[in-house]
Scaffold this motif. Structure first.
Motif, PDB file in Angstrom:
ATOM      1  N   LYS A 186       0.861  -1.192   0.000  1.00 30.31           N
ATOM      2  CA  LYS A 186       0.000   0.000   0.000  1.00 30.31           C
ATOM      3  C   LYS A 186       0.889   1.232   0.000  1.00 30.31           C
ATOM      4  N   THR A 187       0.615   2.178  -0.898  1.00 32.92           N
ATOM      5  CA  THR A 187       1.401   3.408  -0.955  1.00 32.92           C
ATOM      6  C   THR A 187       0.534   4.605  -0.578  1.00 32.92           C
ATOM      7  N   LEU A 188       1.085   5.475   0.266  1.00 33.73           N
ATOM      8  CA  LEU A 188       0.437   6.711   0.688  1.00 33.73           C
ATOM      9  C   LEU A 188       1.426   7.858   0.464  1.00 33.73           C
ATOM     10  N   PHE A 189       0.875   9.080   0.320  1.00 35.88           N
ATOM     11  CA  PHE A 189       1.746  10.225   0.064  1.00 35.88           C
ATOM     12  C   PHE A 189       1.334  11.414   0.936  1.00 35.88           C
ATOM     13  N   VAL A 190       2.348  12.146   1.388  1.00 35.68           N
ATOM     14  CA  VAL A 190       2.140  13.373   2.152  1.00 35.68           C
ATOM     15  C   VAL A 190       2.831  14.490   1.378  1.00 35.68           C
ATOM     16  N   LEU A 191       2.042  15.464   0.900  1.00 35.75           N
ATOM     17  CA  LEU A 191       2.574  16.548   0.076  1.00 35.75           C
ATOM     18  C   LEU A 191       2.512  17.860   0.855  1.00 35.75           C
ATOM     19  N   SER A 192       3.659  18.393   1.187  1.00 40.19           N
ATOM     20  CA  SER A 192       3.728  19.542   2.090  1.00 40.19           C
ATOM     21  C   SER A 192       3.359  20.869   1.429  1.00 40.19           C
ATOM     22  N   GLN A 193       3.508  20.978   0.103  1.00 43.08           N
ATOM     23  CA  GLN A 193       3.263  22.257  -0.561  1.00 43.08           C
ATOM     24  C   GLN A 193       2.140  22.201  -1.597  1.00 43.08           C
ATOM     25  N   GLU A 194       1.428  21.107  -1.633  1.00 41.40           N
ATOM     26  CA  GLU A 194       0.296  21.002  -2.554  1.00 41.40           C
ATOM     27  C   GLU A 194      -0.926  21.658  -1.910  1.00 41.40           C
TER      28      GLU A 194
END
Length: 361
Positions: free
Chosen positions: A287-295
């Motif tokens: 399972k892949t998750l993403f955290v985008l700090s500047q989106e």
């Protein structure tokens, strides 16, 4: 003059005192002594030229390599001192394990043993055969190995590249993202920093260039089915050892470890190796998750990413949610910048997780 070509120094009067020469000097002996002194001076100069040079701080990649360039220097210095004390130069080469090898490995036969392609204390040159841009500041470099040969690393290990910038040697560590069993090539993901010293050298890389590497270094505390669940936190190019680990797990049909990867990037465009991550996420246990700090919002993201992406900087609540959402008690691995690693470890400590439950690359 004496019959044998010697010189007798007669006694002389100085201020009323008669001084006698301490000995008889033979011209041949005199010249032999001068010649011997010159030889000794030449030998000293030669020994000085053979003395190991202490590495510059830039020559240490800072990744805790064993042996480090400073470890190698200390050992070579002790070896040099022992050889000089014994007047035996063969002691320098007898156990000298540091040998810079600039010859590309294309010239080696395909039956070359994997373990001999790259070693920690020798530089080995490999040719770049492909350069692929991953983001505005990151590139994937593929290096050629002899046909049928592997680099010989275990999962999660890194290797060190050497560059020359303004006549100064620089070394940096990188973890290959290619599968550990990849034959005929290996790949590294490298981020280019605007003011980075090594980046100035990497910017010059293009297909056909050769780059010197040594290694492997490091170790990843993983064995098939050792943990029921892995929770991987990665920031930027810190995703490299995570990709290597996931590829290693899914390639083994008998390994049933569940994996959750949390990749932290600035924006969606900054996510490295999207196609490869998508392929890995297709496996039943990944399972892949993403955290985008500047989106700013999720509306501009592809549909397949919207449900698995979080906005903002990673924080304690996010980490808690990721831990609690695991199917089983997870073993946690962290890889990223110094600040990122420090923050994630702080959150894990706040959640009361013991040190035995996590590992930092």
């Amino acid at each position: 003059m004496c019959g044998g070509g010697g010189l007798i120094l007669h006694s002389v009067d100085i201020c009323g005192h008669r001084l006698y020469p301490p000995r008889f000097y033979c011209c041949k002996q005199y010249h032999c002594q001068i010649k011997s002194a010159n030889v000794m001076a030449e030998n000293d100069d030669e020994w000085i030229s053979l003395q190991p040079r202490e590495p510059l701080p830039s020559q240490c990649c800072g990744s805790g390599c064993k042996p480090c360039v400073f470890d190698i220097y200390e050992r070579e210095l002790r070896q040099w001192k022992r050889a000089k004390a014994n007047g035996d130069k063969t002691l320098l080469s007898k156990n000298n394990e540091v040998n810079v090898n600039w010859k590309p490995f294309q010239s080696y036969g395909s039956n070359q043993n994997d373990s001999q392609l790259i070693v920690p204390e020798k530089w080995s040159a490999f040719e770049i055969v492909c350069v692929e841009q991953q983001a505005a500041d990151a590139y994937l470099y593929r290096f050629q190995l002899p046909s049928g040969c592997r680099l010989g690393l275990t999962v999660g290990q890194h290797i060190v590249a050497r560059g020359i910038v303004n006549d100064m040697e620089v070394q940096r560590a990188y973890t290959p993202v290619s599968p550990v069993d990849a034959e005929g090539y290996f790949e590294v993901l490298i981020k280019i920093y605007e003011d980075g010293l090594m980046s100035r050298f990497v910017k010059t890389w293009k297909e056909g260039n050769t780059v010197c590497w040594r290694g492997p270094f490091g170790n990843c505390p993983y064995k098939p089915n050792q943990y029921e669940q892995l929770l991987l936190f990665a920031s930027g190019t810190g995703i490299a050892p995570m990709v290597s680990l996931i590829q290693y797990i899914v390639a083994n049909e008998e390994d049933e470890t569940f994996i959750t990867l949390v990749g932290c990037f600035r924006t969606f465009q900054d996510i490295y190796m999207k196609p490869r991550l998508q392929e890995l996420a297709a496996y039943w246990n990944v399972k892949t998750l993403f955290v985008l700090s500047q989106e700013q919002d999720l509306i501009h993201l592809l549909w397949s990413y919207r449900e698995k992406t979080y906005l903002g900087r990673i924080n304690c609540d996010m980490v808690k949610n990721f831990v609690n959402s695991c199917r089983r008690k997870p073993f946690i691995m962290v890889c990223g910048s110094i600040t990122f690693n420090k923050d994630v470890l702080n959150y894990l400590n706040q959640l009361g997780l013991p040190e035995d439950d996590y590992f930092v690359f």
